[in-house]
Design a protein around this motif. Structure first.
Motif, mmCIF file in Angstrom:
data_model
loop_
_atom_site.group_PDB
_atom_site.id
_atom_site.type_symbol
_atom_site.label_atom_id
_atom_site.label_comp_id
_atom_site.label_asym_id
_atom_site.label_seq_id
_atom_site.Cartn_x
_atom_site.Cartn_y
_atom_site.Cartn_z
ATOM 1 N N GLU A 125 0.833 10.080 -7.664
ATOM 2 C CA GLU A 125 -0.609 10.071 -7.407
ATOM 3 C C GLU A 125 -1.066 11.395 -6.799
ATOM 4 O O GLU A 125 -2.142 11.912 -7.130
ATOM 5 C CB GLU A 125 -0.968 8.914 -6.470
ATOM 6 C CG GLU A 125 -0.819 7.537 -7.084
ATOM 7 C CD GLU A 125 -1.895 7.254 -8.127
ATOM 8 O OE1 GLU A 125 -2.962 7.891 -8.075
ATOM 9 O OE2 GLU A 125 -1.656 6.406 -8.995
ATOM 10 N N MET A 126 -0.265 11.953 -5.909
ATOM 11 C CA MET A 126 -0.617 13.244 -5.315
ATOM 12 C C MET A 126 -0.665 14.331 -6.375
ATOM 13 O O MET A 126 -1.575 15.165 -6.399
ATOM 14 C CB MET A 126 0.387 13.613 -4.224
ATOM 15 C CG MET A 126 0.293 12.781 -2.962
ATOM 16 S SD MET A 126 1.424 13.356 -1.679
ATOM 17 C CE MET A 126 0.729 14.978 -1.314
ATOM 18 N N ILE A 127 0.318 14.330 -7.264
ATOM 19 C CA ILE A 127 0.357 15.340 -8.325
ATOM 20 C C ILE A 127 -0.869 15.223 -9.216
ATOM 21 O O ILE A 127 -1.466 16.225 -9.619
ATOM 22 C CB ILE A 127 1.642 15.183 -9.156
ATOM 23 C CG1 ILE A 127 2.870 15.492 -8.294
ATOM 24 C CG2 ILE A 127 1.619 16.088 -10.388
ATOM 25 C CD1 ILE A 127 4.173 15.033 -8.898
ATOM 26 N N ALA A 128 -1.278 13.991 -9.503
ATOM 27 C CA ALA A 128 -2.422 13.769 -10.392
ATOM 28 C C ALA A 128 -3.718 14.324 -9.804
ATOM 29 O O ALA A 128 -4.629 14.691 -10.556
ATOM 30 C CB ALA A 128 -2.565 12.275 -10.686
ATOM 31 N N HIS A 129 -3.826 14.394 -8.476
ATOM 32 C CA HIS A 129 -5.074 14.919 -7.893
ATOM 33 C C HIS A 129 -4.940 16.370 -7.450
ATOM 34 O O HIS A 129 -5.897 16.962 -6.949
ATOM 35 C CB HIS A 129 -5.550 14.020 -6.744
ATOM 36 C CG HIS A 129 -5.129 14.452 -5.372
ATOM 37 N ND1 HIS A 129 -3.849 14.290 -4.895
ATOM 38 C CD2 HIS A 129 -5.821 15.039 -4.364
ATOM 39 C CE1 HIS A 129 -3.775 14.765 -3.665
ATOM 40 N NE2 HIS A 129 -4.949 15.222 -3.312
ATOM 41 N N HIS A 130 -3.784 16.982 -7.683
ATOM 42 C CA HIS A 130 -3.584 18.369 -7.286
ATOM 43 C C HIS A 130 -4.474 19.391 -7.999
ATOM 44 O O HIS A 130 -4.706 20.471 -7.451
ATOM 45 C CB HIS A 130 -2.122 18.764 -7.452
ATOM 46 C CG HIS A 130 -1.317 18.539 -6.212
ATOM 47 N ND1 HIS A 130 0.048 18.601 -6.180
ATOM 48 C CD2 HIS A 130 -1.690 18.255 -4.941
ATOM 49 C CE1 HIS A 130 0.485 18.363 -4.954
ATOM 50 N NE2 HIS A 130 -0.556 18.150 -4.193
ATOM 51 N N GLY A 176 -7.248 4.727 -2.911
ATOM 52 C CA GLY A 176 -6.158 4.383 -3.820
ATOM 53 C C GLY A 176 -4.961 5.292 -3.649
ATOM 54 O O GLY A 176 -3.811 4.839 -3.691
ATOM 55 N N LEU A 177 -5.225 6.582 -3.461
ATOM 56 C CA LEU A 177 -4.132 7.531 -3.245
ATOM 57 C C LEU A 177 -3.372 7.209 -1.969
ATOM 58 O O LEU A 177 -2.138 7.183 -1.947
ATOM 59 C CB LEU A 177 -4.686 8.957 -3.182
ATOM 60 C CG LEU A 177 -3.699 10.050 -2.754
ATOM 61 C CD1 LEU A 177 -2.526 10.126 -3.720
ATOM 62 C CD2 LEU A 177 -4.404 11.402 -2.663
ATOM 63 N N MET A 178 -4.091 6.951 -0.890
ATOM 64 C CA MET A 178 -3.439 6.615 0.375
ATOM 65 C C MET A 178 -2.639 5.327 0.250
ATOM 66 O O MET A 178 -1.525 5.217 0.782
ATOM 67 C CB MET A 178 -4.481 6.490 1.478
ATOM 68 C CG MET A 178 -5.156 7.805 1.841
ATOM 69 S SD MET A 178 -3.999 9.056 2.439
ATOM 70 C CE MET A 178 -3.548 8.350 4.029
ATOM 71 N N ALA A 179 -3.176 4.346 -0.450
ATOM 72 C CA ALA A 179 -2.471 3.075 -0.614
ATOM 73 C C ALA A 179 -1.179 3.272 -1.402
ATOM 74 O O ALA A 179 -0.140 2.688 -1.072
ATOM 75 C CB ALA A 179 -3.374 2.057 -1.316
ATOM 76 N N ALA A 180 -1.226 4.095 -2.449
ATOM 77 C CA ALA A 180 -0.043 4.308 -3.281
ATOM 78 C C ALA A 180 1.050 5.066 -2.545
ATOM 79 O O ALA A 180 2.241 4.843 -2.776
ATOM 80 C CB ALA A 180 -0.435 5.057 -4.553
ATOM 81 N N SER A 181 0.653 5.976 -1.658
ATOM 82 C CA SER A 181 1.637 6.820 -0.974
ATOM 83 C C SER A 181 2.100 6.240 0.355
ATOM 84 O O SER A 181 2.929 6.841 1.043
ATOM 85 C CB SER A 181 1.037 8.219 -0.740
ATOM 86 O OG SER A 181 -0.147 8.139 0.041
ATOM 87 N N GLY A 205 -7.971 3.810 11.092
ATOM 88 C CA GLY A 205 -7.948 4.620 9.871
ATOM 89 C C GLY A 205 -6.955 4.043 8.889
ATOM 90 O O GLY A 205 -6.311 4.780 8.133
ATOM 91 N N GLY A 206 -6.853 2.712 8.867
ATOM 92 C CA GLY A 206 -5.795 2.036 8.113
ATOM 93 C C GLY A 206 -6.008 1.901 6.624
ATOM 94 O O GLY A 206 -5.186 1.290 5.942
ATOM 95 N N GLY A 207 -7.098 2.450 6.094
ATOM 96 C CA GLY A 207 -7.310 2.424 4.652
ATOM 97 C C GLY A 207 -7.384 1.014 4.097
ATOM 98 O O GLY A 207 -8.040 0.137 4.660
ATOM 99 N N GLU A 208 -6.695 0.788 2.989
ATOM 100 C CA GLU A 208 -6.744 -0.508 2.322
ATOM 101 C C GLU A 208 -5.771 -1.524 2.915
ATOM 102 O O GLU A 208 -5.672 -2.647 2.430
ATOM 103 C CB GLU A 208 -6.467 -0.335 0.831
ATOM 104 C CG GLU A 208 -7.522 0.492 0.120
ATOM 105 C CD GLU A 208 -7.302 0.548 -1.379
ATOM 106 O OE1 GLU A 208 -6.341 -0.089 -1.882
ATOM 107 O OE2 GLU A 208 -8.088 1.221 -2.065
ATOM 108 N N GLY A 209 -5.006 -1.123 3.933
ATOM 109 C CA GLY A 209 -4.149 -2.085 4.616
ATOM 110 C C GLY A 209 -2.715 -2.136 4.149
ATOM 111 O O GLY A 209 -1.994 -3.085 4.480
ATOM 112 N N ARG A 210 -2.235 -1.115 3.429
ATOM 113 C CA ARG A 210 -0.857 -1.153 2.947
ATOM 114 C C ARG A 210 0.141 -1.084 4.104
ATOM 115 O O ARG A 210 1.180 -1.755 4.079
ATOM 116 C CB ARG A 210 -0.608 0.002 1.972
ATOM 117 C CG ARG A 210 -1.260 -0.179 0.624
ATOM 118 C CD ARG A 210 -0.707 -1.367 -0.143
ATOM 119 N NE ARG A 210 0.681 -1.204 -0.512
ATOM 120 C CZ ARG A 210 1.097 -0.644 -1.645
ATOM 121 N NH1 ARG A 210 0.206 -0.211 -2.528
ATOM 122 N NH2 ARG A 210 2.368 -0.539 -1.921
#
Length: 368
Positions: A125-130, A176-181, A205-210
């Motif tokens: 996911e990080m690479i995809a947004h680079h 979504g990126l934060m949740a995936a990583s 700052g827990g994002g989506e809760g992963r």
């Protein structure tokens, strides 16, 4: 000592920059292996962008997913990726050079680095947004001169330059990126700290809760809370309900830079949050956490940190320029974070070991 070290560095640099010494080092059998290794390191610095773009092309075309199914001929790779056979072969050979793929007879299969990459969805996911980062770094000197921000990456991380703003669509991509990583980081934190000693934990700052999901699975008796911007908190509410944690968790919406944090928790976590903020807002956040915790409560900070032994480039090089482009924050050393915690009123600051400090280090402090 600094004077002697300075003299040694000056002598060393004079030797290394001398063409005569370089020629000698490559001819003499004892220094030749060192010279070759240093040349490879220097070339990797020069060619690093090409390597990362090869990686990006493999992710965008899906070639790694294709090869994960089994040995594949170059013609099939070309059809799958929408490339000519020559283009597919050039990509495969470039990817093989950096161990993403490898050749077995007439077929191509995943390489060791490609297999490891597919095991971590967050990296993909990080690479995809680079491309956003690369666009901002197309003129790195201009980025440095304007003091960061103002580009594609800042628009992606909407809270960086517009704190507290952002609707559902604005936060969708970065949430979504934060949740995936998050899973890899969560595993490291759980291996480094015993959460079972606490009754109630709030992830700020827990994002989506992963991360909350991971803690919930590891510590069934712990009551859970999450605090994030309203649009992000709404996504967390939905995700936690689907995960069966709706009754066990409480989601709080607000801005931790402007709104008070909820009380009643004896542990507050910041997972990859502090380094996203400049010193002033970061200290404001730590003081807000101190005000929300009871005496004896703990704060846990987990993120990549500067000057990590063996992983120095990930701190000041990668995250240093990434956060500059984002427009907010900087990587900090454990000592700098410790000083900020003490300034916010915390004591008993400890740095805990993690299995993979390149991606995550952990600091815990106590409310005195």
């Amino acid at each position: 000592m600094p004077r002697f070290r300075g003299a040694w560095i000056a002598w060393r640099n004079a030797m290394l920059s001398s063409p005569r010494f370089q020629q000698f080092a490559t001819r003499f059998w004892l220094t030749r292996p060192v010279a070759q290794a240093r040349a490879r390191t220097l070339f990797d610095l020069v060619a690093g962008f090409v390597y990362s773009q090869t990686l990006a092309a493999c992710v965008e075309t899906g070639v790694l997913d294709l090869l994960a199914r089994g040995p594949t001929r170059v013609e099939s790779v070309a059809d799958h990726c929408g490339l000519s056979p020559d283009g597919a072969l050039r990509l495969l050979r470039a990817a093989a050079a950096i161990r993403l793929v490898e050749r077995v007879g007439a077929d191509w299969v995943l390489g060791s680095a490609g297999a490891a990459l597919r095991g971590n969805a967050g990296i993909t996911e990080m690479i995809a947004h680079h491309p956003l980062l690369y666009a901002d770094l197309a003129d790195p000197v201009a980025l440095l001169r304007r003091g960061g921000g103002g580009g594609a990456l800042a628009r992606y991380w909407t809270y960086a330059e517009q704190p507290g703003n952002g609707g559902a669509e604005d936060v969708r991509a970065y949430s979504g990126l934060m949740a995936a990583s998050q899973p890899l980081v969560a595993t490291q934190i759980l291996q480094s700290y015993r959460f079972a000693r606490h009754r109630r934990m709030l992830d700020v700052g827990g994002g989506e809760g992963r991360f909350l999901e991971a803690v919930a699975a590891a510590v069934p008796a712990l009551d859970l809370g999450l605090f994030d911007l309203p649009a992000v908190a709404a996504r967390a509410q939905e995700r936690l309900a689907v995960a069966g944690l709706g009754a066990r968790s409480t989601v709080h919406a607000g801005s931790f830079l402007h709104d008070p944090l909820p009380h009643g928790y004896d542990m507050i976590t910041l997972v990859r949050v502090l380094h996203d903020h400049d010193d002033g807002p970061a200290l404001t956040l730590l003081r807000a956490i101190h005000a929300a915790l009871p005496r004896g409560g703990r704060v846990l900070i987990a993120e990549p940190m500067a000057q990590t032994p063996g992983a120095e480039p990930s701190g000041d090089a990668y995250f240093g320029l990434y956060l500059l482009a984002m427009g907010s924050g900087r990587p900090r050393t454990p000592a700098e974070i410790g000083a900020m915690l003490r300034a916010a009123g915390f004591g008993a600051v400890r740095t805990l070991s993690t299995p993979m400090p390149l991606t995550c280090r952990v600091i815990v402090a106590r409310h005195d």
